[in-house]
Design a protein around this motif. Structure first.
Motif, PDB file in Angstrom:
ATOM      1  N   MET A   1       0.836  -1.177   0.000  1.00 39.20           N
ATOM      2  CA  MET A   1       0.000   0.000   0.000  1.00 39.20           C
ATOM      3  C   MET A   1       0.884   1.245   0.000  1.00 39.20           C
ATOM      4  SD  MET A   1      -2.766   1.004   2.872  1.00 39.20           S
ATOM      5  CE  MET A   1      -2.543   2.579   3.598  1.00 39.20           C
ATOM      6  N   THR A   2       0.745   2.045  -1.015  1.00 40.26           N
ATOM      7  CA  THR A   2       1.474   3.299  -1.056  1.00 40.26           C
ATOM      8  C   THR A   2       0.515   4.439  -0.798  1.00 40.26           C
ATOM      9  OG1 THR A   2       1.176   3.477  -3.438  1.00 40.26           O
ATOM     10  CG2 THR A   2       3.204   2.429  -2.669  1.00 40.26           C
ATOM     11  N   TYR A   3       1.004   5.459  -0.157  1.00 41.27           N
ATOM     12  CA  TYR A   3       0.176   6.595   0.217  1.00 41.27           C
ATOM     13  C   TYR A   3       0.615   7.806  -0.570  1.00 41.27           C
ATOM     14  CZ  TYR A   3      -2.111  10.059   3.096  1.00 41.27           C
ATOM     15  OH  TYR A   3      -2.895  11.080   3.531  1.00 41.27           O
ATOM     16  N   ARG A  19      10.345   3.520   4.250  1.00 39.75           N
ATOM     17  CA  ARG A  19      11.110   2.539   5.025  1.00 39.75           C
ATOM     18  C   ARG A  19      10.183   1.479   5.608  1.00 39.75           C
ATOM     19  NH1 ARG A  19      12.887   1.750  10.264  1.00 39.75           N
ATOM     20  NH2 ARG A  19      11.730   3.547  11.015  1.00 39.75           N
ATOM     21  N   PHE A  20       9.029   1.916   6.117  1.00 43.65           N
ATOM     22  CA  PHE A  20       8.059   0.962   6.658  1.00 43.65           C
ATOM     23  C   PHE A  20       7.610  -0.021   5.579  1.00 43.65           C
ATOM     24  CE2 PHE A  20       6.469   4.417   9.795  1.00 43.65           C
ATOM     25  CZ  PHE A  20       7.559   4.198  10.606  1.00 43.65           C
ATOM     26  N   ASP A  26       3.728  -3.356   8.471  1.00 43.78           N
ATOM     27  CA  ASP A  26       2.353  -3.065   8.084  1.00 43.78           C
ATOM     28  C   ASP A  26       1.597  -2.295   9.158  1.00 43.78           C
ATOM     29  OD1 ASP A  26       2.694  -4.370   5.651  1.00 43.78           O
ATOM     30  OD2 ASP A  26       2.141  -6.306   6.523  1.00 43.78           O
ATOM     31  N   LYS A  27       1.821  -2.642  10.419  1.00 45.32           N
ATOM     32  CA  LYS A  27       1.136  -1.942  11.509  1.00 45.32           C
ATOM     33  C   LYS A  27       1.557  -0.480  11.556  1.00 45.32           C
ATOM     34  CE  LYS A  27       0.257  -2.214  16.469  1.00 45.32           C
ATOM     35  NZ  LYS A  27       0.523  -2.934  17.702  1.00 45.32           N
ATOM     36  N   ALA A  33      -0.797   6.349   8.519  1.00 48.07           N
ATOM     37  CA  ALA A  33      -1.940   6.837   7.743  1.00 48.07           C
ATOM     38  C   ALA A  33      -3.009   7.422   8.661  1.00 48.07           C
ATOM     39  CB  ALA A  33      -2.516   5.712   6.892  1.00 48.07           C
ATOM     40  N   ILE A  34      -3.267   6.756   9.775  1.00 47.14           N
ATOM     41  CA  ILE A  34      -4.259   7.255  10.736  1.00 47.14           C
ATOM     42  C   ILE A  34      -3.791   8.575  11.345  1.00 47.14           C
ATOM     43  CG2 ILE A  34      -5.327   6.800  12.978  1.00 47.14           C
ATOM     44  CD1 ILE A  34      -5.444   3.835  12.136  1.00 47.14           C
TER      45      ILE A  34
END
Length: 54
Positions: A1-3, A19-20, A26-27, A33-34
């Motif tokens: 998932m890219t933002y 990096r994540f 994933d967490k 994002a939140i």
């Protein structure tokens, strides 16, 4: 998932999200994002409060 950022600028947060994604945190990606969404909502709330006062 890219933002995709609302305001495209390369900064520390984008580097951390890359990096994540690279190392499979994933967490942390979900938490980032939140945090970004809550930050935007915070500033929208501040704008609403300021505009209703004046």
């Amino acid at each position: 998932m890219t933002y995709r950022s609302l305001f495209p600028a390369r900064d520390f947060n984008d580097d951390q999200e890359n990096r994540f994604a690279t190392y499979g945190f994933d967490k942390k990606i979900k938490q980032a994002a939140i945090a970004r969404i809550l930050g935007v909502l915070f500033y929208v709330l501040i704008m609403i409060i300021l505009f209703t006062k004046f």
